[in-house]
Scaffold this active site. Sequence first.
Site, PDB file in Angstrom:
ATOM      1  N   THR A 234       4.818   7.949  14.190  1.00 16.93           N
ATOM      2  CA  THR A 234       4.616   7.215  15.437  1.00 16.93           C
ATOM      3  C   THR A 234       3.131   7.168  15.797  1.00 16.93           C
ATOM      4  O   THR A 234       2.644   6.147  16.296  1.00 16.93           O
ATOM      5  CB  THR A 234       5.426   7.876  16.562  1.00 16.93           C
ATOM      6  OG1 THR A 234       6.823   7.732  16.264  1.00 16.93           O
ATOM      7  CG2 THR A 234       5.132   7.226  17.907  1.00 16.93           C
TER       8      THR A 234
ATOM      9  N   CYS B 206      12.946  10.523   8.447  1.00 16.12           N
ATOM     10  CA  CYS B 206      12.807  10.086   9.832  1.00 16.12           C
ATOM     11  C   CYS B 206      14.150  10.043  10.558  1.00 16.12           C
ATOM     12  O   CYS B 206      14.194  10.108  11.783  1.00 16.12           O
ATOM     13  CB  CYS B 206      12.135   8.713   9.887  1.00 16.12           C
ATOM     14  SG  CYS B 206      12.977   7.444   8.921  1.00 16.12           S
TER      15      CYS B 206
ATOM     16  N   ALA C  14       0.551   7.042  13.735  1.00 20.22           N
ATOM     17  CA  ALA C  14      -0.069   5.994  12.923  1.00 20.22           C
ATOM     18  C   ALA C  14       0.407   4.616  13.355  1.00 20.22           C
ATOM     19  O   ALA C  14      -0.362   3.648  13.362  1.00 20.22           O
ATOM     20  CB  ALA C  14       0.241   6.227  11.447  1.00 20.22           C
TER      21      ALA C  14
ATOM     22  N   GLU D 118       8.722  15.784  16.229  1.00 18.90           N
ATOM     23  CA  GLU D 118       9.244  15.620  14.877  1.00 18.90           C
ATOM     24  C   GLU D 118       8.562  16.619  13.945  1.00 18.90           C
ATOM     25  O   GLU D 118       7.350  16.615  13.775  1.00 18.90           O
ATOM     26  CB  GLU D 118       9.005  14.196  14.384  1.00 18.90           C
ATOM     27  CG  GLU D 118       9.632  13.916  13.032  1.00 18.90           C
ATOM     28  CD  GLU D 118       9.482  12.467  12.601  1.00 18.90           C
ATOM     29  OE1 GLU D 118      10.438  11.922  12.042  1.00 18.90           O
ATOM     30  OE2 GLU D 118       8.400  11.888  12.830  1.00 18.90           O
TER      31      GLU D 118
ATOM     32  N   GLU E 125       8.558   0.913  11.587  1.00 21.18           N
ATOM     33  CA  GLU E 125       9.680   1.853  11.493  1.00 21.18           C
ATOM     34  C   GLU E 125       9.065   3.240  11.524  1.00 21.18           C
ATOM     35  O   GLU E 125       8.419   3.671  10.574  1.00 21.18           O
ATOM     36  CB  GLU E 125      10.473   1.599  10.203  1.00 21.18           C
ATOM     37  CG  GLU E 125      11.855   2.224  10.196  1.00 21.18           C
ATOM     38  CD  GLU E 125      11.875   3.619   9.617  1.00 21.18           C
ATOM     39  OE1 GLU E 125      11.883   4.578  10.430  1.00 21.18           O
ATOM     40  OE2 GLU E 125      11.873   3.751   8.395  1.00 21.18           O
TER      41      GLU E 125
ATOM     42  N   LYS F  16       0.868  -1.179   0.000  1.00 23.27           N
ATOM     43  CA  LYS F  16       0.000   0.000   0.000  1.00 23.27           C
ATOM     44  C   LYS F  16       0.901   1.224   0.000  1.00 23.27           C
ATOM     45  O   LYS F  16       1.736   1.408   0.871  1.00 23.27           O
ATOM     46  CB  LYS F  16      -0.898  -0.011   1.242  1.00 23.27           C
ATOM     47  CG  LYS F  16      -2.180   0.806   1.096  1.00 23.27           C
ATOM     48  CD  LYS F  16      -2.000   2.299   0.932  1.00 23.27           C
ATOM     49  CE  LYS F  16      -1.367   2.964   2.135  1.00 23.27           C
ATOM     50  NZ  LYS F  16      -1.279   4.481   1.915  1.00 23.27           N
TER      51      LYS F  16
END
Length: 485
Positions: A233, A287, A235, A387, A253, A179
Amino acid sequence: MITYEHLFIGGEWATPSSAELMDIRSPHDQSVLGRAAQAQPADIDRAVAAARKAFDEGPWPRTSPAERIAVIRRLVKLREEHAEEIAALISAENGSALWFTKAGQPGLTRQANAYLKAAEEFAWEETLQPSDPGAPFRSIVRRAAVGVVAAIIPWNSPFSSAMAKILPALLTGNTVVLKVSPENTLSMNLLARLLAEAGLPEGVISVLPADRETSEHLVKHADVDKIAFTGSTRAGRRIASLAGEQLKRVSLELGGKSAMIILPDADIDAAIQGVKFGSLLNNAESCIAQTRILAPRGRYDEIVAGLKELVESLGVGDPAGESTFIGPMVRRDQQQRVLDYIRIGVSEGARLVTGGPEVPAGLESGFYVTPTLFADVDNSMRIAKEEIFGPVLVVIAYDDEDDAVRIANDSEYGLSGGVWSADPAHALEIARRVRTGTVTINGAPIGFDGPFGGFKASGLGREYGAVGLGTYTEYQTITVPGRAR
């Protein structure tokens, strides 16, 4: 203009459940790059059904590792032959500087070669010697494929993220529903074309662009055995909770807020260049970006001055431009998110050294952000804790090495980090104290043979190399009569 009216389901281009096509627009100037179908839950159901049948009844899980390796080698060769096209599509869709997407192509080959090497050397099946020498049995331990894998990737580095998941999943005999983000529909449909040409059996892989709601339908699907996710993070927490309800295997990840520790003896000019390539690559939509710069008080002003010069020197503009280092953010909401964080930094009392919330002059039609540097930042500020995923750097002063390590570790994240020192052996000592999944010393690149992933809220599990390969397998022990030889 590129148009895709079909979806790649189970290795074939199929008619989607919805005939509506989405415009894929440039984040530079909003021009339409292409139009493409987007997957709906009904398309997810078809893809999972094809993957389930291919795993339960098809040949792929029962082929030898050598046969699967040969197919993946063909895929790697096809990708190399289309490297220029891939780079151009990603740059156009994402706003990443074209020189960066081109430079990243050899890295995709190294990533694949690390997985292939691991597959060639992998302990697919072992016979164990019993701990009791007189035991009248022996144990055969084998690594079996997990089953149907739902691989869900973000927009910021689509080919790297896709290959990090589909290569180990396929090499270990799984079937995959990949996806992808709507923003990357064109480049990921090119990947689908390459997968079709590589010669995978029917049903083994699907590539579906879809929104978040449709992604959740995939995560919840009863016929999915494992979820492999790269993304935020927030999600990741949602996916982990859904996977936990069904006891699905999951690897995550997730995000980061990585720290670069510049030790007092470091070559400051080299460290500043390290910030350029370790903190600001890919528009800092990464990230692993080391966006917290930890500077010793005795050299703080020198480092801030050097960073100011660096940030102001960065070319901002059309990602296809030769002088561009920072392109646009991928979407308007991402642009606004970054601009809001810059305003938050000002309101928190951080010193705005350069940049700010004003869009660069002449670039108002795109999703641009002026590269921004904050100094006099406390690690408790939101711009140091959260972030941002954009070109915003914060410089935090530390008193001594213990203080630097404490600040680096004072984060909910633990994905990456860096240490700069004239003494690499001492830098290694510091790196061992940093609670993150990867740490680079003096700008050394992250390799693909060792495991990659995060501590704390930066994720679960690891990717790359033999460890990454193993996450797509289950241990199975078969006990048979007779002593091991």
